[in-house]
Design a protein around this motif. Structure first.
Motif, PDB file in Angstrom:
ATOM      1  N   PRO A 175     -41.751  76.323 -10.908  1.00  0.00           N
ATOM      2  CA  PRO A 175     -40.398  76.676 -10.463  1.00  0.00           C
ATOM      3  C   PRO A 175     -39.885  77.905 -11.214  1.00  0.00           C
ATOM      4  CG  PRO A 175     -40.322  74.848 -11.995  1.00  0.00           C
ATOM      5  CD  PRO A 175     -41.778  75.091 -11.711  1.00  0.00           C
ATOM      6  N   ARG A 176     -39.024  78.658 -10.563  1.00  0.00           N
ATOM      7  CA  ARG A 176     -38.409  79.820 -11.170  1.00  0.00           C
ATOM      8  C   ARG A 176     -36.995  79.951 -10.648  1.00  0.00           C
ATOM      9  NH1 ARG A 176     -41.157  84.848  -9.330  1.00  0.00           N
ATOM     10  NH2 ARG A 176     -39.334  85.236  -8.031  1.00  0.00           N
ATOM     11  N   THR A 177     -36.079  80.254 -11.480  1.00  0.00           N
ATOM     12  CA  THR A 177     -34.688  80.401 -11.070  1.00  0.00           C
ATOM     13  C   THR A 177     -34.550  81.472  -9.991  1.00  0.00           C
ATOM     14  OG1 THR A 177     -33.934  79.784 -13.286  1.00  0.00           O
ATOM     15  CG2 THR A 177     -32.343  80.911 -11.856  1.00  0.00           C
ATOM     16  N   GLY A 178     -33.888  81.119  -8.901  1.00  0.00           N
ATOM     17  CA  GLY A 178     -33.648  82.073  -7.829  1.00  0.00           C
ATOM     18  C   GLY A 178     -34.827  82.290  -6.900  1.00  0.00           C
ATOM     19  N   TYR A 179     -35.858  81.446  -7.001  1.00  0.00           N
ATOM     20  CA  TYR A 179     -37.065  81.612  -6.187  1.00  0.00           C
ATOM     21  C   TYR A 179     -37.417  80.289  -5.524  1.00  0.00           C
ATOM     22  CZ  TYR A 179     -42.139  82.083  -5.305  1.00  0.00           C
ATOM     23  OH  TYR A 179     -43.389  82.088  -4.750  1.00  0.00           O
ATOM     24  N   ALA A 180     -37.817  80.329  -4.248  1.00  0.00           N
ATOM     25  CA  ALA A 180     -38.155  79.104  -3.532  1.00  0.00           C
ATOM     26  C   ALA A 180     -39.293  79.368  -2.554  1.00  0.00           C
ATOM     27  CB  ALA A 180     -36.936  78.562  -2.791  1.00  0.00           C
ATOM     28  N   VAL A 181     -40.066  78.311  -2.296  1.00  0.00           N
ATOM     29  CA  VAL A 181     -41.224  78.374  -1.405  1.00  0.00           C
ATOM     30  C   VAL A 181     -41.115  77.257  -0.380  1.00  0.00           C
ATOM     31  CG1 VAL A 181     -43.739  78.310  -1.249  1.00  0.00           C
ATOM     32  CG2 VAL A 181     -42.646  79.229  -3.306  1.00  0.00           C
TER      33      VAL A 181
END
Length: 351
Positions: A175-181
């Motif tokens: 996970p990464r802040t501001g990123y989605a899959v």
């Protein structure tokens, strides 16, 4: 799908030289996006070349999605806001002919794209395109929902189901802040200019132009038919709204239940628009393919506000109109852009 969202946005598309990829690039150009493409070369008779799609791209790179170094260079050069992963081995019969290559491209290729994408800090969302064939097909009369069990008897379907699992794993593990899959599953697409091997429309269009019967492998197979612009609008709608609250999700973008037809019915309806539509079965059983398949898009309708605009007869008419216009002297680029403009206007009115 809002033009205001895409205007000036940097978009990295894998598989842009394929049929859906070519339509997608011209759609993104209409919306004002800055599009960068990465894919293998495609034959000159494919729509990408016929419609001169390269002219609307900011960058057009040839490469294998499994080549991590080259893919990383291309993506870092673009520094995209959005990644749309369409590159794949896309046909069931080729999966039987080349099973290892099919799994390699569809699984390892997806993993490579996801691994590179997560290293690009500017990327806000990544949409991985799979297929309606990812479900364990029980030949049910009802449509599959996103929560139904994944499966796949043939190598193509199984490789796409495996790509779904890989995508979910990357989404929850890194996970990464501001990123989605998220993944996007669509039905059988039709549209002008399709030259995909083993696809129905190229065979039917060619047979009508030559005045012969279309040769159908599986005339009674039932599929969720939709115009190519329908799932593409779904992918873009998903990318617009994809955030941490929707990370690691899957979405169906299919037609209504009334638009699920047999292969023979699609052939006959296209013939009604174009004065042909005669067919006969090849009489060859061939490798196993699903007989009855449809998907339920209620989740996208309720959560994303997306719904199909063209019913199956309109979709078939658009194919016939595209082919007739091009054979009548208009350029593939002109006709494709005209249909995109009409579709975008209808989407805007519908919203």
């Amino acid at each position: 799908m809002r033009a205001s969202y895409w205007r000036g946005r940097r978009v990295f598309v894998t598989g842009h030289t394929g049929f859906k990829g070519a339509w997608l690039c011209l759609l993104l150009a209409r919306l004002g996006a800055e599009t960068h493409g990465y894919a293998l070369e495609t034959p000159q008779h494919f729509l990408f070349h016929r419609a001169r799609v390269a002219e609307v791209l900011s960058r057009d790179v040839r490469g294998d999605v499994r080549d991590q170094d080259k893919l990383q260079w291309a993506m870092r050069t673009c520094d995209p806001d959005i990644v749309l992963h369409l590159a794949a081995q896309t046909t069931v019969r080729e999966g039987y002919a080349s099973p290892r290559e099919t799994f390699s491209v569809n699984v390892d290729g997806t993993v490579t794209v996801l691994d590179v994408t997560r290293s690009i800090e500017n990327v806000k969302s990544c949409v991985v395109v799979t297929t309606d064939k990812v479900y364990r097909n029980n030949e049910w009369q009802w449509a599959y929902r996103e929560t139904d069990t994944l499966g796949g008897d043939d190598p193509y379907s199984a490789s796409k189901a495996a790509a779904e699992l890989a995508t979910y794993s990357f989404a929850v593990s890194f996970p990464r802040t501001g990123y989605a899959v998220a993944t996007a599953r669509a039905g059988n697409v039709i549209g002008g200019g399709d030259a995909t091997p083993d696809a129905l429309i190229p065979e039917v269009v060619t047979s009508m132009a030559e005045g012969r019967e279309a040769m159908l492998r599986y005339p009674q197979a039932t599929r969720p038919w939709q115009h190519v612009l329908e799932p593409l609008s779904g992918y873009l709608t998903l990318a617009e709204q994809l955030g941490p609250n929707l990370n690691a999700t899957a979405w169906n973008f299919g037609p209504t239940a009334d638009d699920v037809l047999t292969v023979a019915e699609v052939t006959e309806r296209l013939g009604e628009h174009w004065g042909g539509g005669r067919w006969r079965s090849t009489g060859e059983a061939g490798p196993h393919e699903a007989g009855l398949l449809s998907v339920d898009s209620a989740l996208a309708r309720h959560e994303l506000g997306w719904r199909p605009l063209l019913d199956v007869d309109e979709a078939i008419a658009w194919v016939a109109n595209w082919e007739s216009a091009v054979r009548g002297g208009k350029t593939p680029r002109e006709v494709t852009e005209g249909q995109i403009a009409e579709y975008v206007a209808r989407r805007a009115h519908d919203s």
